[in-house]
Design a protein around this motif. Sequence first.
Motif, PDB file in Angstrom:
ATOM      1  N   UNK A 110       0.822  -1.202   0.000  1.00 29.65           N
ATOM      2  CA  UNK A 110       0.000   0.000   0.000  1.00 29.65           C
ATOM      3  C   UNK A 110       0.857   1.253   0.000  1.00 29.65           C
ATOM      4  N   UNK A 111       1.982   1.227   0.722  1.00 25.67           N
ATOM      5  CA  UNK A 111       2.873   2.380   0.729  1.00 25.67           C
ATOM      6  C   UNK A 111       3.475   2.623  -0.652  1.00 25.67           C
ATOM      7  N   UNK A 112       3.879   1.537  -1.304  1.00 29.12           N
ATOM      8  CA  UNK A 112       4.424   1.694  -2.651  1.00 29.12           C
ATOM      9  C   UNK A 112       3.382   2.251  -3.621  1.00 29.12           C
ATOM     10  N   UNK A 113       2.180   1.781  -3.475  1.00 29.52           N
ATOM     11  CA  UNK A 113       1.128   2.300  -4.338  1.00 29.52           C
ATOM     12  C   UNK A 113       0.852   3.771  -4.060  1.00 29.52           C
ATOM     13  N   UNK A 114       0.835   4.147  -2.764  1.00 27.98           N
ATOM     14  CA  UNK A 114       0.655   5.556  -2.437  1.00 27.98           C
ATOM     15  C   UNK A 114       1.784   6.428  -2.966  1.00 27.98           C
ATOM     16  N   UNK A 119       3.634  10.393  -7.054  1.00 25.41           N
ATOM     17  CA  UNK A 119       4.472  10.784  -8.183  1.00 25.41           C
ATOM     18  C   UNK A 119       3.627  11.182  -9.384  1.00 25.41           C
ATOM     19  N   UNK A 120       2.552  10.415  -9.644  1.00 27.15           N
ATOM     20  CA  UNK A 120       1.674  10.776 -10.752  1.00 27.15           C
ATOM     21  C   UNK A 120       1.008  12.130 -10.514  1.00 27.15           C
ATOM     22  N   UNK A 121       0.627  12.370  -9.249  1.00 30.21           N
ATOM     23  CA  UNK A 121       0.008  13.648  -8.920  1.00 30.21           C
ATOM     24  C   UNK A 121       0.988  14.798  -9.128  1.00 30.21           C
ATOM     25  N   UNK A 122       2.231  14.599  -8.710  1.00 31.27           N
ATOM     26  CA  UNK A 122       3.239  15.643  -8.907  1.00 31.27           C
ATOM     27  C   UNK A 122       3.517  15.879 -10.385  1.00 31.27           C
ATOM     28  N   UNK A 123       3.555  14.785 -11.165  1.00 27.72           N
ATOM     29  CA  UNK A 123       3.790  14.936 -12.602  1.00 27.72           C
ATOM     30  C   UNK A 123       2.651  15.692 -13.262  1.00 27.72           C
ATOM     31  N   UNK A 181       0.316   9.172   5.298  1.00 30.24           N
ATOM     32  CA  UNK A 181      -1.106   9.019   4.980  1.00 30.24           C
ATOM     33  C   UNK A 181      -1.431   7.573   4.612  1.00 30.24           C
ATOM     34  N   UNK A 182      -0.543   6.932   3.831  1.00 31.94           N
ATOM     35  CA  UNK A 182      -0.750   5.538   3.454  1.00 31.94           C
ATOM     36  C   UNK A 182      -0.696   4.613   4.660  1.00 31.94           C
ATOM     37  N   UNK A 183       0.227   4.907   5.604  1.00 28.80           N
ATOM     38  CA  UNK A 183       0.322   4.087   6.806  1.00 28.80           C
ATOM     39  C   UNK A 183      -0.959   4.166   7.630  1.00 28.80           C
ATOM     40  N   UNK A 184      -1.505   5.384   7.759  1.00 30.00           N
ATOM     41  CA  UNK A 184      -2.747   5.558   8.511  1.00 30.00           C
ATOM     42  C   UNK A 184      -3.897   4.823   7.832  1.00 30.00           C
ATOM     43  N   UNK A 185      -3.947   4.943   6.495  1.00 28.53           N
ATOM     44  CA  UNK A 185      -5.007   4.278   5.757  1.00 28.53           C
ATOM     45  C   UNK A 185      -4.905   2.758   5.874  1.00 28.53           C
ATOM     46  N   UNK A 186      -3.683   2.242   5.835  1.00 30.88           N
ATOM     47  CA  UNK A 186      -3.494   0.788   5.963  1.00 30.88           C
ATOM     48  C   UNK A 186      -3.935   0.282   7.329  1.00 30.88           C
TER      49      UNK A 186
END
Length: 350
Positions: A110-114, A119-123, A181-186
């Motif tokens: 999940x962290x890798x996906x986040x 990165x896509x959002x920044x791009x 954020x990903x850690x909290x969501x997980x």
Amino acid sequence: MGHCCCVTGCNSNSKQKTADGALRFFVFPTWKKKYGPQTEDLTKRCRAAWVAAVRRKDITFHKICPHVRVFSRHFHKGQPAYEMMETDPDWAPSLHLGHTDIRPTDTERSLRRGYREQLKKNALQATETGLHQSDEILQRQDEVTHEATENPNQQQTDTQKAAENVGRPNTKDDTEGGRQEGQTECNLCVLRCAEMNRLLEENRELWRELDELRISDCFFGDSNEKVKYYTGLPNLATFMALFNFLLPLISAQNKILSPFQMLLLTFMHLRLDLPSQHLAYLFLVSPKTVYRTFNEMLSFLYANLKRAIVWPDRDTLHKIMPHQFVDAFGHRVTVIIDCFEIFTEKPANK
């Protein structure tokens, strides 16, 4: 030849041994096409439900190996319900199917996906602001060109650094924020999955308790003694053969009781002479429903089973007549009517 369970992740086979030896494997239900439209449609849906529950690519409705089996642990009561009992929880396998339980999310994944989404959002943000960055690049190139005549070597170094830095998003803070954020969501996903699994198990336990408290369609189980006691029929096979014959003819529309319960109630009333109020408590219905069901089923049984009553001819009756009656009455007796007495209370002054 041994049998293996076809459910994903289940390694049970007929060669294993348990303490009670209760290893049972069941074949997929057959699509019965020669027993009327109601039976054909119901057996077709039952077979499709089994295929959908197992969820394997090599098992389809029309392609099932005859050696394929389903282990008993995948049913609430350890065995499938009768194929005509669509409302029974064991009409199709539903436990430990390898895809029904909700598994917690992999935290690292999940962290890798986040991180990738960030990165896509920044791009995307960089693309939206690309026009402004292009203007900045052109302006910076003009400044570099203007200063190039004064210090060419230093300008070359600064130009290389500027080219490397321009257009590169500052992802350090964004990445750390995305990881948090990903850690909290997980963590929330893990808690939700655990709660849903707990509710699923609680639901299964409630179904099992409900089946034990009520007279369901699997009331007899495999016990021939129960069948003989409650119905007077010799074994379960005889009762089910009679039930299968009557089932397509029974109209169960707008009925509180299932066809199985209606037939069982009638047999119990005839066999044990139980009061209607007692039967109402057993089947969780009102006494009025017991009266109506019993009367309707008696008329139904008479209309559909009267052809099975064969009256012997006179010679056959004389051959099977008890010798005591033959000695006493000769051939004058044809029928022996069994009578019984009912003692009633009478007023004392009469």
